[in-house]
Motif scaffolding. Sequence first.
Motif, PDB file in Angstrom:
ATOM      1  N   ASP A 196       0.790  -0.994   0.044  1.00  0.00           N
ATOM      2  CA  ASP A 196      -0.132  -0.158   0.094  1.00  0.00           C
ATOM      3  C   ASP A 196       0.923   1.219   0.085  1.00  0.00           C
ATOM      4  N   THR A 197       1.796   1.334   0.860  1.00  0.00           N
ATOM      5  CA  THR A 197       2.456   2.518   1.133  1.00  0.00           C
ATOM      6  C   THR A 197       3.790   2.718  -0.171  1.00  0.00           C
ATOM      7  N   GLU A 198       4.189   1.550  -0.639  1.00  0.00           N
ATOM      8  CA  GLU A 198       5.313   1.992  -1.630  1.00  0.00           C
ATOM      9  C   GLU A 198       4.598   2.002  -3.037  1.00  0.00           C
ATOM     10  N   PHE A 199       3.422   1.170  -3.156  1.00  0.00           N
ATOM     11  CA  PHE A 199       3.093   1.128  -4.610  1.00  0.00           C
ATOM     12  C   PHE A 199       1.505   1.619  -4.970  1.00  0.00           C
ATOM     13  N   ALA A 200       0.564   1.493  -4.028  1.00  0.00           N
ATOM     14  CA  ALA A 200      -0.796   1.814  -4.114  1.00  0.00           C
ATOM     15  C   ALA A 200      -0.857   3.362  -3.974  1.00  0.00           C
ATOM     16  N   LEU A 201      -0.393   3.730  -2.604  1.00  0.00           N
ATOM     17  CA  LEU A 201      -0.606   5.196  -2.210  1.00  0.00           C
ATOM     18  C   LEU A 201       0.222   6.252  -3.242  1.00  0.00           C
ATOM     19  N   LYS A 202       1.182   5.589  -3.813  1.00  0.00           N
ATOM     20  CA  LYS A 202       2.067   6.454  -4.859  1.00  0.00           C
ATOM     21  C   LYS A 202       1.379   6.620  -5.981  1.00  0.00           C
ATOM     22  N   GLY A 203       0.514   5.640  -6.318  1.00  0.00           N
ATOM     23  CA  GLY A 203      -0.212   5.770  -7.723  1.00  0.00           C
ATOM     24  C   GLY A 203       0.360   4.649  -8.794  1.00  0.00           C
ATOM     25  N   ILE A 204       1.260   3.917  -8.382  1.00  0.00           N
ATOM     26  CA  ILE A 204       2.272   2.951  -9.314  1.00  0.00           C
ATOM     27  C   ILE A 204       1.031   1.659  -9.556  1.00  0.00           C
ATOM     28  N   PHE A 205       0.027   1.331  -8.563  1.00  0.00           N
ATOM     29  CA  PHE A 205      -0.784   0.472  -8.868  1.00  0.00           C
ATOM     30  C   PHE A 205      -2.084   1.067  -8.388  1.00  0.00           C
ATOM     31  N   SER A 206      -3.285   0.596  -8.737  1.00  0.00           N
ATOM     32  CA  SER A 206      -4.463   1.299  -8.309  1.00  0.00           C
ATOM     33  C   SER A 206      -4.940   0.982  -6.980  1.00  0.00           C
ATOM     34  N   LYS A 207      -5.825   1.678  -6.444  1.00  0.00           N
ATOM     35  CA  LYS A 207      -5.956   1.451  -5.147  1.00  0.00           C
ATOM     36  C   LYS A 207      -7.187   0.357  -5.366  1.00  0.00           C
ATOM     37  N   LYS A 208      -7.619   0.016  -6.376  1.00  0.00           N
ATOM     38  CA  LYS A 208      -8.664  -1.158  -6.492  1.00  0.00           C
ATOM     39  C   LYS A 208      -7.733  -2.493  -6.224  1.00  0.00           C
ATOM     40  N   LEU A 209      -6.744  -2.510  -6.715  1.00  0.00           N
ATOM     41  CA  LEU A 209      -5.834  -3.623  -6.814  1.00  0.00           C
ATOM     42  C   LEU A 209      -5.632  -3.819  -5.065  1.00  0.00           C
ATOM     43  N   SER A 210      -5.317  -2.748  -4.583  1.00  0.00           N
ATOM     44  CA  SER A 210      -4.962  -2.780  -3.114  1.00  0.00           C
ATOM     45  C   SER A 210      -6.281  -3.361  -2.409  1.00  0.00           C
ATOM     46  N   LYS A 211      -7.237  -2.846  -2.477  1.00  0.00           N
ATOM     47  CA  LYS A 211      -8.697  -3.413  -2.172  1.00  0.00           C
ATOM     48  C   LYS A 211      -8.910  -4.748  -2.318  1.00  0.00           C
ATOM     49  N   ASP A 212      -8.441  -5.216  -3.485  1.00  0.00           N
ATOM     50  CA  ASP A 212      -8.672  -6.660  -3.869  1.00  0.00           C
ATOM     51  C   ASP A 212      -7.518  -7.377  -3.053  1.00  0.00           C
ATOM     52  N   PHE A 213      -6.687  -6.955  -3.002  1.00  0.00           N
ATOM     53  CA  PHE A 213      -5.469  -7.767  -2.114  1.00  0.00           C
ATOM     54  C   PHE A 213      -6.000  -7.814  -0.672  1.00  0.00           C
ATOM     55  N   HIS A 214      -6.246  -6.774   0.073  1.00  0.00           N
ATOM     56  CA  HIS A 214      -7.010  -6.855   1.317  1.00  0.00           C
ATOM     57  C   HIS A 214      -8.150  -7.719   1.342  1.00  0.00           C
ATOM     58  N   LYS A 215      -8.892  -7.776   0.545  1.00  0.00           N
ATOM     59  CA  LYS A 215      -9.999  -8.820   0.530  1.00  0.00           C
ATOM     60  C   LYS A 215      -9.884 -10.218   0.552  1.00  0.00           C
ATOM     61  N   ALA A 216      -8.874 -10.459  -0.357  1.00  0.00           N
ATOM     62  CA  ALA A 216      -8.269 -11.962  -0.680  1.00  0.00           C
ATOM     63  C   ALA A 216      -7.626 -12.119   0.755  1.00  0.00           C
ATOM     64  N   PHE A 217      -6.759 -11.254   1.328  1.00  0.00           N
ATOM     65  CA  PHE A 217      -6.229 -11.770   2.728  1.00  0.00           C
ATOM     66  C   PHE A 217      -7.074 -11.941   3.719  1.00  0.00           C
ATOM     67  N   GLU A 218      -8.058 -11.130   3.726  1.00  0.00           N
ATOM     68  CA  GLU A 218      -9.249 -11.410   4.862  1.00  0.00           C
ATOM     69  C   GLU A 218      -9.852 -12.521   4.617  1.00  0.00           C
ATOM     70  N   MET A 219     -10.412 -13.191   3.206  1.00  0.00           N
ATOM     71  CA  MET A 219     -10.978 -14.173   3.008  1.00  0.00           C
ATOM     72  C   MET A 219     -10.068 -15.374   3.410  1.00  0.00           C
ATOM     73  N   ARG A 220      -8.989 -15.347   3.089  1.00  0.00           N
ATOM     74  CA  ARG A 220      -7.993 -16.178   3.644  1.00  0.00           C
ATOM     75  C   ARG A 220      -7.874 -16.539   5.034  1.00  0.00           C
ATOM     76  N   GLN A 221      -7.890 -15.298   5.666  1.00  0.00           N
ATOM     77  CA  GLN A 221      -7.844 -15.492   7.233  1.00  0.00           C
ATOM     78  C   GLN A 221      -9.141 -16.153   7.822  1.00  0.00           C
ATOM     79  N   VAL A 222     -10.293 -15.850   7.184  1.00  0.00           N
ATOM     80  CA  VAL A 222     -11.446 -16.384   7.748  1.00  0.00           C
ATOM     81  C   VAL A 222     -11.701 -17.817   7.184  1.00  0.00           C
TER      82      VAL A 222
END
Length: 90
Positions: free
Chosen positions: A27-53
Motif C-alpha cells: 500500500d505505502t510503496e505502490f498503491a498510495l504512490k499511484g504505481i498500482f491502483s487502489k482497486k488492486l490494493s482493495k482486492d489484495f486486502h479482501k483476498a487476505f481477509e478471506m484467507r484469514q477467515v
Amino acid sequence: MFYAALALLQKIGKVPSKHTGVISLFDTEFALKGIFSKKLSKDFHKAFEMRQVSDYKTFKPVAMERAEETLSNAVRFVDAVKEYLSGNQK
C-alpha cells in the motif's frame, strides 16, 4: 497475490516478515504512490481477509461466486505486477 507483492518489495529492497507487512508495504510503496491502483490494493486486502477467515475462523466453505471473483481479482493483480516488473507498465 502475496508472492507477487513480495517480489515487488524485494525489488525495492524491502522484505517484511509477515503477511500483514507485505500488504502494508504494498500500500505505502505502490498503491498510495499511484504505481498500482487502489482497486488492486482493495482486492489484495479482501483476498487476505478471506484467507484469514477461511483458514482460521470458520468451517463454512467460501461461496463459489466469491471464490471465482477473488480468483479473477488475483489474476488481474498478478498480471499487473508482471507487467510492472517486466518494464511494460502503462
